[in-house]
Scaffold this active site. Structure first.
Site, PDB file in Angstrom:
ATOM      1  N   SER A  16      -6.686  -1.288  -9.609  1.00 48.14           N
ATOM      2  CA  SER A  16      -6.406  -2.726  -9.699  1.00 48.14           C
ATOM      3  C   SER A  16      -7.716  -3.496  -9.750  1.00 48.14           C
ATOM      4  CB  SER A  16      -5.602  -3.187  -8.479  1.00 48.14           C
ATOM      5  OG  SER A  16      -5.653  -4.603  -8.407  1.00 48.14           O
ATOM      6  N   HIS A  41      -4.646  -1.764 -13.884  1.00 50.91           N
ATOM      7  CA  HIS A  41      -3.630  -2.634 -13.279  1.00 50.91           C
ATOM      8  C   HIS A  41      -4.206  -4.037 -13.099  1.00 50.91           C
ATOM      9  CE1 HIS A  41       0.004  -3.263 -10.799  1.00 50.91           C
ATOM     10  NE2 HIS A  41      -0.782  -3.944  -9.970  1.00 50.91           N
ATOM     11  N   ASP A  43      -3.535  -7.806 -11.745  1.00 56.49           N
ATOM     12  CA  ASP A  43      -2.715  -8.563 -10.802  1.00 56.49           C
ATOM     13  C   ASP A  43      -2.809 -10.060 -11.063  1.00 56.49           C
ATOM     14  OD1 ASP A  43      -1.488  -6.626  -9.018  1.00 56.49           O
ATOM     15  OD2 ASP A  43      -3.520  -6.123  -8.383  1.00 56.49           O
ATOM     16  N   MET A  45      -1.582 -13.706 -10.019  1.00 54.68           N
ATOM     17  CA  MET A  45      -0.994 -14.406  -8.861  1.00 54.68           C
ATOM     18  C   MET A  45      -1.072 -15.912  -9.062  1.00 54.68           C
ATOM     19  SD  MET A  45      -2.603 -12.221  -5.739  1.00 54.68           S
ATOM     20  CE  MET A  45      -2.661 -10.422  -5.775  1.00 54.68           C
ATOM     21  N   HIS A  74       0.862  -6.965 -13.744  1.00 57.38           N
ATOM     22  CA  HIS A  74       1.773  -7.198 -12.619  1.00 57.38           C
ATOM     23  C   HIS A  74       1.812  -8.696 -12.339  1.00 57.38           C
ATOM     24  CE1 HIS A  74       2.474  -6.442  -7.989  1.00 57.38           C
ATOM     25  NE2 HIS A  74       3.507  -7.009  -8.568  1.00 57.38           N
ATOM     26  N   MET A  76       2.823 -11.705 -10.303  1.00 50.25           N
ATOM     27  CA  MET A  76       3.296 -12.212  -9.011  1.00 50.25           C
ATOM     28  C   MET A  76       3.357 -13.732  -9.145  1.00 50.25           C
ATOM     29  SD  MET A  76       1.105  -9.560  -6.725  1.00 50.25           S
ATOM     30  CE  MET A  76       0.067  -9.183  -8.139  1.00 50.25           C
ATOM     31  N   MET A 145       6.492  -2.128  -3.966  1.00 49.25           N
ATOM     32  CA  MET A 145       5.344  -2.634  -3.219  1.00 49.25           C
ATOM     33  C   MET A 145       5.310  -1.952  -1.847  1.00 49.25           C
ATOM     34  SD  MET A 145       3.945  -4.779  -5.307  1.00 49.25           S
ATOM     35  CE  MET A 145       2.616  -5.183  -4.163  1.00 49.25           C
ATOM     36  N   ASP A 181       2.376   0.284  -5.291  1.00 46.91           N
ATOM     37  CA  ASP A 181       1.312  -0.712  -5.269  1.00 46.91           C
ATOM     38  C   ASP A 181       1.075  -1.208  -3.844  1.00 46.91           C
ATOM     39  OD1 ASP A 181      -0.544  -2.635  -5.897  1.00 46.91           O
ATOM     40  OD2 ASP A 181       0.776  -3.796  -7.210  1.00 46.91           O
ATOM     41  N   GLY A 203      -6.580  -0.334  -5.410  1.00 46.31           N
ATOM     42  CA  GLY A 203      -7.663  -1.302  -5.552  1.00 46.31           C
ATOM     43  C   GLY A 203      -8.852  -0.893  -4.707  1.00 46.31           C
TER      44      GLY A 203
HETATM   45  C1  DX5 Z   1      -1.284  -6.649  -4.034  1.00 48.68           C
HETATM   46  C2  DX5 Z   1      -1.608  -6.221  -5.455  1.00 48.68           C
HETATM   47  C3  DX5 Z   1      -2.198  -4.866  -5.492  1.00 48.68           C
HETATM   48  C4  DX5 Z   1      -3.476  -4.730  -4.771  1.00 48.68           C
HETATM   49  C5  DX5 Z   1      -3.622  -3.313  -4.293  1.00 48.68           C
HETATM   50  O1  DX5 Z   1      -0.653  -7.865  -4.054  1.00 48.68           O
HETATM   51  O2  DX5 Z   1      -0.457  -6.245  -6.259  1.00 48.68           O
HETATM   52  O3  DX5 Z   1      -2.292  -4.371  -6.824  1.00 48.68           O
HETATM   53  O4  DX5 Z   1      -4.588  -5.099  -5.505  1.00 48.68           O
HETATM   54  O5  DX5 Z   1      -4.781  -3.268  -3.529  1.00 48.68           O
HETATM   55  P1  DX5 Z   1      -5.061  -2.133  -2.466  1.00 48.68           P
HETATM   56  O6  DX5 Z   1      -5.046  -0.834  -3.203  1.00 48.68           O
HETATM   57  O7  DX5 Z   1      -6.415  -2.504  -1.952  1.00 48.68           O
HETATM   58  O8  DX5 Z   1      -3.986  -2.217  -1.419  1.00 48.68           O
HETATM   59 ZN    ZN Z   2      -0.354  -5.130  -8.273  1.00 48.73          ZN
END
Ligand code: DX5
Ligand code: ZN
Length: 233
Positions: A16, A41, A43, A45, A74, A76, A145, A181, A203
């Protein structure tokens, strides 16, 4: 690059970029792919569906040429539907929307597929996997998740492992990826892989200790996750 024509459940590590250097995404992506990432990946948000803000379609479009594997986006965000076209135009291979993001997820998944993009459905830890049952025929991927979405570096929620197992059973013969994730590292990866997941987002566990100038730790971190599930080294 689109997803391969043939579906398979082999392990895929999807770093990520939430944990990458935000001022240097292109170089970070090239570095982590050179070090063995299978997918990238991304993210997105909105500061509304989740309590954090990242970036939108222009940034996703700008990084597309730097990704030679699969761009796994992804979302969010809520609402999702007004932005599907923009993320498809940005070059996403997979667009994943949250079940909790709106009242009409069935329509959202149809709309994603209508753009020619693979459709993913994400479920928060508080959502029973059974809620995905009526939607599975519309899903190329289900993302479970294992943290509450919004931030990298959170602690893996162990009660989700049983949900992975249930989801794997529900999916049966469908060619639907199970993605995990949140909080994936060499201690948690074997739990979800054994339960039936094939795409592991990571990540902090991939980017820790490395940088564009010193990318070798990215490779070591990816290999450590692979080795933990007994795949490759
Ligand atoms: C969380 C994200 C993840 C996040 C994972 O809201 O959707 O993709 O970056 O990060 P780690 O691997 O550090 O938990
Ligand atoms: Zn994610």
């Amino acid at each position: 690059m689109p997803l391969p024509e043939t579906f398979d459940r082999s392990l895929k590590i999807a770093p990520s970029i939430l944990s990458a250097d935000f001022a240097n995404f292109g170089a970070e992506i090239r570095a982590v792919e050179a070090q063995g990432a299978d997918w990238i990946h991304v993210d997105v948000m909105d500061g509304h569906f989740v309590p954090n803000l990242t970036f939108g379609p222009p940034l996703v479009k700008a990084i597309r040429p730097h990704i030679s594997t699969v761009m796994d986006v992804h979302l969010m965000i809520a609402p999702v539907d007004p932005y599907i076209e923009a993320f498809a135009d940005a070059g996403a291979d997979i667009i994943t929307a949250h079940l909790e993001a709106g009242a009409h997820t069935h329509r959202t998944l149809q709309a994603i597929r209508a753009t020619g993009t693979k459709a993913g459905l994400a479920l928060n830890p508080g959502t029973p996997v059974e809620a995905a049952a009526p939607l599975l025929d519309l899903c190329d991927l289900v993302c479970l998740m294992t943290v509450n979405p919004g931030f990298g570096g959170q602690k893996f929620i162990h009660s989700q492992v049983a949900q992975v197992r249930k989801l794997r059973e529900m999916i049966g013969d469908r060619e639907t990826h199970i993605e995990i994730d949140g909080g994936v590292d060499p201690t948690t990866a074997p739990l979800v892989f054994e339960a039936g997941a094939d795409v592991l987002v990571a990540g902090s566990a991939v980017f820790r200790g490395g940088s564009v100038e010193n990318p070798a730790p990215y490779g070591e971190n990816i290999r450590a996750i692979r080795a933990s599930v007994g795949v490759g080294a």
